[in-house]
Write an enzyme that holds these catalytic residues in place. Structure first.
Site, PDB file in Angstrom:
ATOM      1  N   CYS A  30       0.834  -1.199   0.000  1.00 56.86           N
ATOM      2  CA  CYS A  30       0.000   0.000   0.000  1.00 56.86           C
ATOM      3  C   CYS A  30       0.873   1.256   0.000  1.00 56.86           C
ATOM      4  CB  CYS A  30      -0.984  -0.033   1.167  1.00 56.86           C
ATOM      5  SG  CYS A  30      -2.389   1.096   0.945  1.00 56.86           S
TER       6      CYS A  30
ATOM      7  N   HIS B 237      -3.543  -5.639   0.977  1.00 54.73           N
ATOM      8  CA  HIS B 237      -2.865  -5.862   2.264  1.00 54.73           C
ATOM      9  C   HIS B 237      -2.853  -7.339   2.659  1.00 54.73           C
ATOM     10  CE1 HIS B 237      -2.395  -1.684   3.855  1.00 54.73           C
ATOM     11  NE2 HIS B 237      -3.379  -1.426   3.013  1.00 54.73           N
TER      12      HIS B 237
ATOM     13  N   GLU C 206      -0.920  -8.616   4.866  1.00 60.17           N
ATOM     14  CA  GLU C 206      -0.685  -8.664   6.313  1.00 60.17           C
ATOM     15  C   GLU C 206      -1.975  -8.482   7.107  1.00 60.17           C
ATOM     16  OE1 GLU C 206      -0.879  -4.286   5.723  1.00 60.17           O
ATOM     17  OE2 GLU C 206      -0.371  -6.043   4.518  1.00 60.17           O
TER      18      GLU C 206
END
Length: 266
Positions: free
Chosen positions: A96, A224, A226
């Site tokens: 990002c 994302h 994560e």
């Protein structure tokens, strides 16, 4: 075998350090959080890591476009050390805002070994507003990307206002495609790249969601991974459980385990 050490740069508006560090820990690495100022004061610290990560957030409040100020500070204070890090065959990941930083610096797409001259940019979403939802991402089999090998298609969350990969150079886009530098694309229900909103949340050229350099060791993308470390992170996890389709781990973790497996082999 000692665990590979991963540098996660923090500070000045980036805010995904906790989940990023946990992702690397779950994957078998040893992450270390270092504030940008501390790194710029001692850029030689890069030598002690096998990988580094530029994380998500809103560095410097996205002044002068997202990731721009952060990229300039890194580039002008530690370019030599970062070039050595790349030359040593180590890994770099950006998610990002981290992906925005990497494109503004020139790390991606990194064609012809040129990592510090920006050639593409990430600009405002076509819809004109910040978007925050889940999309389907297809990781391209033809890409040399270390992080995305064999991952197929997976759902991942996006949350950005400037995620559109853009350049006016059609020849550059052709070269990026020919070299397999497109590592990830936004796809529709038929698993085909799409320019349609909301499946493509920003209107990115060729539905590009993530890029790698030609070596496959430098990678960035807007979604994302994560944020999908546990099955229950998925918005429909309860239905997946009822249907017997709930994965044992969040699918986003696979990008980090791929990277750790690579570092352990090299």
């Amino acid at each position: 075998m000692s665990k590979p050490k991963v540098l996660i740069i923090t500070g000045y508006g980036v805010n995904c350090e906790a989940e990023s560090a946990h992702a690397w820990k779950l994957a078998g690495a040893e992450p270390e959080l270092v504030h940008l100022n501390d790194l710029l004061d001692h850029p030689e610290r890069l030598e002690t890591y096998q990988a580094m990560m530029f994380i998500g957030g809103f560095s410097y409040g996205d002044h002068m476009t997202s990731g721009h100020v952060f990229a300039l500070r890194v580039k002008h204070h530690m370019q030599a050390q970062l070039q050595q890090f790349i030359d040593d065959g180590k890994l770099i990941m950006g998610i990002c805002n981290g992906f925005q930083v990497m494109t503004k610096m020139g790390l991606l797409p990194g064609l012809d070994g040129n990592y510090f001259e920006p050639t593409v940019s990430l600009m405002q979403n076509d819809c004109g507003t910040f978007q925050n939802f889940w999309v389907d991402i297809r990781f391209e089999d033809a890409s040399p990307c270390v992080f995305t090998k064999g991952l197929g298609t997976m759902p991942l969350p996006i949350r950005h206002g400037e995620g559109k990969i853009f350049t006016l150079d059609a020849g550059l886009v052709e070269k990026i495609e020919a070299l397999g530098c497109v590592a990830a694309r936004y796809v529709d229900a038929g698993n085909e790249p799409t320019q349609e909103f909301p499946e493509n949340p920003n209107g990115s050229l060729n539905a590009i969601a993530g890029l790698t350099d030609p070596t496959g060791r430098i990678f960035g993308m807007m979604p994302h991974p994560e944020a999908y470390l546990f099955p229950e992170n998925h918005p429909n996890w309860d239905k997946q459980k009822l249907d017997g389709e709930l994965p044992e781990q969040g699918l986003g973790l696979k990008l980090f385990t791929n990277a750790v497996d690579f570092m352990n082999r090299h």
